[in-house]
Design a protein around this motif. Structure first.
Motif, PDB file in Angstrom:
ATOM      1  N   PRO A   9      94.107   1.349  40.946  1.00 19.62           N
ATOM      2  CA  PRO A   9      94.622   2.587  40.479  1.00 19.62           C
ATOM      3  C   PRO A   9      93.664   3.327  39.326  1.00 19.62           C
ATOM      4  O   PRO A   9      93.154   2.574  38.380  1.00 19.62           O
ATOM      5  CB  PRO A   9      95.918   2.533  40.032  1.00 19.62           C
ATOM      6  CG  PRO A   9      96.481   1.025  40.722  1.00 19.62           C
ATOM      7  CD  PRO A   9      95.243   0.338  40.731  1.00 19.62           C
ATOM      8  N   GLU A  25      97.985  12.557  37.153  1.00 19.46           N
ATOM      9  CA  GLU A  25      99.409  12.264  37.556  1.00 19.46           C
ATOM     10  C   GLU A  25      99.947  13.406  38.561  1.00 19.46           C
ATOM     11  O   GLU A  25     100.652  13.030  39.412  1.00 19.46           O
ATOM     12  CB  GLU A  25     100.350  11.831  36.225  1.00 19.46           C
ATOM     13  CG  GLU A  25     101.430  11.265  36.445  1.00 19.46           C
ATOM     14  CD  GLU A  25     101.309   9.948  37.147  1.00 19.46           C
ATOM     15  OE1 GLU A  25     102.308   9.569  37.801  1.00 19.46           O
ATOM     16  OE2 GLU A  25     100.434   9.125  36.828  1.00 19.46           O
ATOM     17  N   LYS A  28      99.129  13.699  42.505  1.00 21.27           N
ATOM     18  CA  LYS A  28      99.562  12.620  43.309  1.00 21.27           C
ATOM     19  C   LYS A  28     100.007  13.295  44.644  1.00 21.27           C
ATOM     20  O   LYS A  28     100.358  14.208  44.609  1.00 21.27           O
ATOM     21  CB  LYS A  28     100.633  11.698  42.733  1.00 21.27           C
ATOM     22  CG  LYS A  28     100.458  10.516  41.712  1.00 21.27           C
ATOM     23  CD  LYS A  28     100.438   9.253  42.322  1.00 21.27           C
ATOM     24  CE  LYS A  28      99.395   8.327  41.441  1.00 21.27           C
ATOM     25  NZ  LYS A  28      99.821   8.079  40.132  1.00 21.27           N
ATOM     26  N   GLN A  31      94.198  13.777  47.607  1.00 22.09           N
ATOM     27  CA  GLN A  31      92.973  12.988  47.446  1.00 22.09           C
ATOM     28  C   GLN A  31      92.168  13.786  46.485  1.00 22.09           C
ATOM     29  O   GLN A  31      92.366  14.978  46.452  1.00 22.09           O
ATOM     30  CB  GLN A  31      92.105  12.850  48.604  1.00 22.09           C
ATOM     31  CG  GLN A  31      93.196  12.140  49.999  1.00 22.09           C
ATOM     32  CD  GLN A  31      92.480  11.998  51.129  1.00 22.09           C
ATOM     33  OE1 GLN A  31      92.600  10.951  51.825  1.00 22.09           O
ATOM     34  NE2 GLN A  31      91.084  12.617  51.302  1.00 22.09           N
ATOM     35  N   ALA A 127      95.485   9.763  47.765  1.00 20.94           N
ATOM     36  CA  ALA A 127      96.679  10.378  47.626  1.00 20.94           C
ATOM     37  C   ALA A 127      97.479   9.605  46.231  1.00 20.94           C
ATOM     38  O   ALA A 127      98.525  10.106  45.694  1.00 20.94           O
ATOM     39  CB  ALA A 127      97.312  10.591  48.805  1.00 20.94           C
ATOM     40  N   GLU A 128      97.364   8.193  46.553  1.00 21.29           N
ATOM     41  CA  GLU A 128      98.259   7.413  45.606  1.00 21.29           C
ATOM     42  C   GLU A 128      97.663   7.082  44.187  1.00 21.29           C
ATOM     43  O   GLU A 128      98.352   6.369  43.474  1.00 21.29           O
ATOM     44  CB  GLU A 128      98.501   6.022  46.239  1.00 21.29           C
ATOM     45  CG  GLU A 128      99.529   6.046  47.321  1.00 21.29           C
ATOM     46  CD  GLU A 128      99.124   6.747  48.562  1.00 21.29           C
ATOM     47  OE1 GLU A 128      97.994   6.275  49.156  1.00 21.29           O
ATOM     48  OE2 GLU A 128      99.799   7.585  49.136  1.00 21.29           O
ATOM     49  N   GLY A 129      96.446   7.577  43.988  1.00 24.21           N
ATOM     50  CA  GLY A 129      95.734   7.436  42.618  1.00 24.21           C
ATOM     51  C   GLY A 129      94.674   6.326  42.891  1.00 24.21           C
ATOM     52  O   GLY A 129      94.427   5.745  41.544  1.00 24.21           O
ATOM     53  N   THR A 130      94.283   5.782  43.700  1.00 26.27           N
ATOM     54  CA  THR A 130      93.494   4.650  43.778  1.00 26.27           C
ATOM     55  C   THR A 130      92.106   4.823  44.364  1.00 26.27           C
ATOM     56  O   THR A 130      92.022   5.716  45.260  1.00 26.27           O
ATOM     57  CB  THR A 130      94.070   3.438  44.856  1.00 26.27           C
ATOM     58  OG1 THR A 130      95.243   2.979  44.476  1.00 26.27           O
ATOM     59  CG2 THR A 130      93.035   2.180  45.102  1.00 26.27           C
TER      60      THR A 130
END
Length: 157
Positions: A9, A25, A28, A31, A127-130
């Protein structure tokens, strides 16, 4: 502050841009492409920005938002955006906090002189922040097309 690492992340950050405050944040579910470039209104940086502009709708269709980052002032960014009709935000990283996080400040040589500067680099965050992909020492030609293909493939999942 730690540095970004592939498959990890990306640490939360907030930055000021030509379109207001940007918070990882709050992004989220989308992308994110963050591209770092040395300076507004220089030939390579202008071409790179124009390429992101020209493919902007395809990035949007791939659920991907694009941000350009340099150490230039917000005023300089606003003029650059207006002049080039950039539909995406440019982040002013005057304190180099994002440059440090993404480890893009490198020793550069020009005309025999050494100085610290921004190494042209691009990062794709899922899309998850990774952090999923990074491009360092970028050559402008065809770069944006490659980033778009990766964003589309990641979005297709």
């Amino acid at each position: 502050m730690s540095k970004v690492v592939i498959d990890q992340p990306v640490p939360a950050f907030t930055a000021i841009s030509t379109q207001g405050t940007v918070s990882l944040e709050e992004l989220k579910g989308k992308q994110v492409v963050i591209y770092f470039y040395p300076k507004d209104n220089t030939p390579g940086c202008t071409t790179e920005g124009q390429d992101f502009r020209d493919y902007h709708q395809q990035f949007i269709a791939a659920n991907t938002v694009v941000f350009g980052v340099s150490r230039d002032s917000l005023k300089s960014h606003e003029n650059f955006c207006q002049k080039q009709n950039f539909p995406f935000a440019l982040i002013s990283d005057h304190d180099e906090s994002l440059c440090q996080l993404f480890d893009v400040i490198k020793l550069k040589k020009m005309y025999g002189r050494e100085s610290l500067g921004v190494e042209r680099s691009t990062f794709l965050i899922d899309a998850e922040g990774t952090l999923q992909k990074e491009w360092r020492k970028v050559k402008v030609k065809d770069h944006v097309k490659e980033v778009l293909e990766q964003a589309q493939a990641l979005n297709a999942g």
